[in-house]
Design a protein around this motif. Structure first.
Motif, PDB file in Angstrom:
ATOM      1  N   THR A   1       3.630  10.478  -7.109  1.00 58.11           N
ATOM      2  CA  THR A   1       4.424  10.869  -8.275  1.00 58.11           C
ATOM      3  C   THR A   1       3.528  11.135  -9.470  1.00 58.11           C
ATOM      4  O   THR A   1       3.699  12.116 -10.212  1.00 58.11           O
ATOM      5  N   LEU A   2       2.563  10.246  -9.667  1.00 55.63           N
ATOM      6  CA  LEU A   2       1.642  10.420 -10.800  1.00 55.63           C
ATOM      7  C   LEU A   2       0.834  11.701 -10.660  1.00 55.63           C
ATOM      8  O   LEU A   2       0.570  12.398 -11.648  1.00 55.63           O
ATOM      9  N   ASN A   3       0.432  12.022  -9.422  1.00 61.13           N
ATOM     10  CA  ASN A   3      -0.331  13.254  -9.209  1.00 61.13           C
ATOM     11  C   ASN A   3       0.511  14.495  -9.543  1.00 61.13           C
ATOM     12  O   ASN A   3       0.014  15.465 -10.134  1.00 61.13           O
TER      13      ASN A   3
ATOM     14  N   ILE B   1       0.834  -1.212   0.000  1.00 57.80           N
ATOM     15  CA  ILE B   1       0.000   0.000   0.000  1.00 57.80           C
ATOM     16  C   ILE B   1       0.866   1.258   0.000  1.00 57.80           C
ATOM     17  O   ILE B   1       0.585   2.233  -0.713  1.00 57.80           O
ATOM     18  N   GLU B   2       1.967   1.262   0.809  1.00 62.24           N
ATOM     19  CA  GLU B   2       2.872   2.409   0.843  1.00 62.24           C
ATOM     20  C   GLU B   2       3.518   2.648  -0.518  1.00 62.24           C
ATOM     21  O   GLU B   2       3.652   3.799  -0.974  1.00 62.24           O
ATOM     22  N   THR B   3       3.948   1.563  -1.151  1.00 60.66           N
ATOM     23  CA  THR B   3       4.535   1.683  -2.498  1.00 60.66           C
ATOM     24  C   THR B   3       3.545   2.275  -3.473  1.00 60.66           C
ATOM     25  O   THR B   3       3.868   3.164  -4.278  1.00 60.66           O
ATOM     26  N   LEU B   4       2.292   1.784  -3.405  1.00 60.80           N
ATOM     27  CA  LEU B   4       1.261   2.294  -4.300  1.00 60.80           C
ATOM     28  C   LEU B   4       0.960   3.762  -4.019  1.00 60.80           C
ATOM     29  O   LEU B   4       0.723   4.545  -4.953  1.00 60.80           O
ATOM     30  N   ASN B   5       0.991   4.151  -2.722  1.00 62.77           N
ATOM     31  CA  ASN B   5       0.741   5.555  -2.381  1.00 62.77           C
ATOM     32  C   ASN B   5       1.842   6.464  -2.942  1.00 62.77           C
ATOM     33  O   ASN B   5       1.572   7.567  -3.435  1.00 62.77           O
ATOM     34  N   ALA B   6       3.117   5.992  -2.857  1.00 62.99           N
ATOM     35  CA  ALA B   6       4.230   6.784  -3.404  1.00 62.99           C
ATOM     36  C   ALA B   6       4.102   6.942  -4.905  1.00 62.99           C
ATOM     37  O   ALA B   6       4.300   8.028  -5.470  1.00 62.99           O
ATOM     38  N   GLN B   7       3.772   5.830  -5.571  1.00 62.48           N
ATOM     39  CA  GLN B   7       3.574   5.887  -7.020  1.00 62.48           C
ATOM     40  C   GLN B   7       2.428   6.819  -7.371  1.00 62.48           C
ATOM     41  O   GLN B   7       2.504   7.589  -8.340  1.00 62.48           O
ATOM     42  N   ASN B   8       1.405   6.784  -6.569  1.00 61.82           N
ATOM     43  CA  ASN B   8       0.251   7.643  -6.830  1.00 61.82           C
ATOM     44  C   ASN B   8       0.621   9.121  -6.640  1.00 61.82           C
ATOM     45  O   ASN B   8       0.173   9.994  -7.401  1.00 61.82           O
TER      46      ASN B   8
END
Length: 375
Positions: free
Chosen positions: A315-317, A306-313
């Motif tokens: 960056t995308l934002n 979940i933390e990895t996905l939040n970081a990726q999200n």
């Protein structure tokens, strides 16, 4: 043997079979067999409870009973309908219970065929009707005309009416049984001792009966043949397993009426292992502590994902924000260019004027001095 008891219980039928009584059928064969088993009897007692049936068979039974040359007593114990009355009237003594009843009616039946055949059948019914009315007139207090009238109406007679019309000459009353101890009666002491032994025997017998009943009730209170479902919905049928009990090693089970075979994972996580229908092994589910530890590890792993996905999200934002800002700037620039272009179009004009004479002036086209473009 003083009396032969013959039972006319059931429908009177011409179907001759030794097992007819098992089907509720009475015929000449069954009556003859009853008489033959009691040949030494000096008197015949007919017990009648019948709805009637085949006319010819009824008269055949009547003739057979009369041919025995023995006194006959009929006891109507329930229904005595139709041709069963013919059998009852073979007797000299006619008794009936107070709730019994008699029915007489015209003969009836069915036939198929051409009109001649049907006419002959109707003629035969008329002849049987005439024969029955004459028979009743000879055996009861009715004359032929009265019998015909009552037959046409399908008449029921109760006990009193049977007495009046001659179908019976005695009504049996219900006998009340009374047990009363006479305290004034002398008791033989030897008889008293025998009574004690009899009472003791009866008490022992009663105790055994109570034990048997309790055993039966205990069995009924613990029904067998328990069906359990595994985690996949497969039904395991334990024929000898009592309700509320868990299967144990050695218990038998079937699946679809065949001996259970192989492994079956139960809803609680236990695994039952069968060989030829016998429960050979029970593998218990993993301990709760192990399950909790496994769930914790899985939970930590999910948190990391979940933390990895939040970081990726995130960056995308940020990238999306830059793209949006760039897009806005591009739109503003394009709008400015469009405005300049429109202004440019408005400022475009020409001083050229068409003149036919000019077409002939080659120098004009060569020099193009009169044509201007403004920018």
């Amino acid at each position: 043997m003083e009396k032969a008891h013959i039972y006319i219980y059931g429908e009177i039928s011409s179907y001759q079979s030794g097992a007819s009584q098992d089907w509720g059928i009475v015929n000449l064969t069954s009556v003859k067999e009853q008489v033959d088993r009691q040949k030494d009897a000096k008197e015949i007692v007919l017990h009648i409870h019948s709805v009637g049936g085949d006319v010819s068979e009824g008269f055949a039974i009547y003739d057979f009973l009369k041919s025995q040359g023995k006194p006959i007593t009929a006891i109507i114990e329930g229904n005595c309908f139709s041709v069963a009355t013919v059998v009852a009237l073979s007797s000299e003594k006619r008794k009936m219970t107070s709730h019994a009843q008699v029915l007489i009616h015209n003969p009836w039946g069915g036939a198929t065929g051409d009109k001649e055949h049907l006419q002959n059948y109707a003629k035969m019914l008329s002849e049987i009707e005439d024969r029955l009315s004459e028979f009743y007139a000879s055996k009861t207090n009715l004359n032929k005309e009265e019998a015909l009238e009552l037959m046409a109406k399908e008449t029921f007679f109760n006990a009193e009416e049977c007495l009046k019309n001659g179908f019976a000459n005695e009504v049996l009353e219900t006998i009340k049984a009374v047990a009363l101890f006479d305290k004034n009666k002398k008791i033989d002491m030897h008889q008293k001792e025998n009574s004690k032994e009899e009472i003791k025997t009866k008490l022992n017998f009663l105790a055994k009966g109570i034990d048997a009943i309790q055993s039966l009730l205990k069995t009924k209170s613990s029904p067998k043949n328990i069906v359990l479902q595994d985690a996949n919905g497969t039904e395991l049928d334990f024929p000898d397993l009592e309700e509320g009990k868990d299967p144990k090693l050695g218990d038998k089970a079937t699946v679809n009426n065949a001996p259970a075979e192989g492994e079956f994972v139960m809803p609680n996580g236990d695994t039952y292992i069968f060989e030829i229908g016998e429960l050979k092994e029970i593998k218990e589910a993993e301990k709760t502590d192990d399950k909790i530890e496994a769930l914790k590890k899985e939970n930590e792993k999910l948190k990391e994902e979940i933390e990895t996905l939040n970081a990726q999200n995130k960056t995308l934002n940020a990238q999306n924000k830059i793209l949006n800002e760039t897009s806005d700037k591009a739109l503003i620039q394009m709008k400015k260019i469009a405005e300049e272009f429109n202004e440019f179009k408005k400022n475009i004009s020409s001083s050229f004027e068409y003149s036919p004479a000019i077409e002939k002036n080659e120098d004009y086209f060569k020099n193009k001095k009169n044509r201007k473009i403004f920018k």
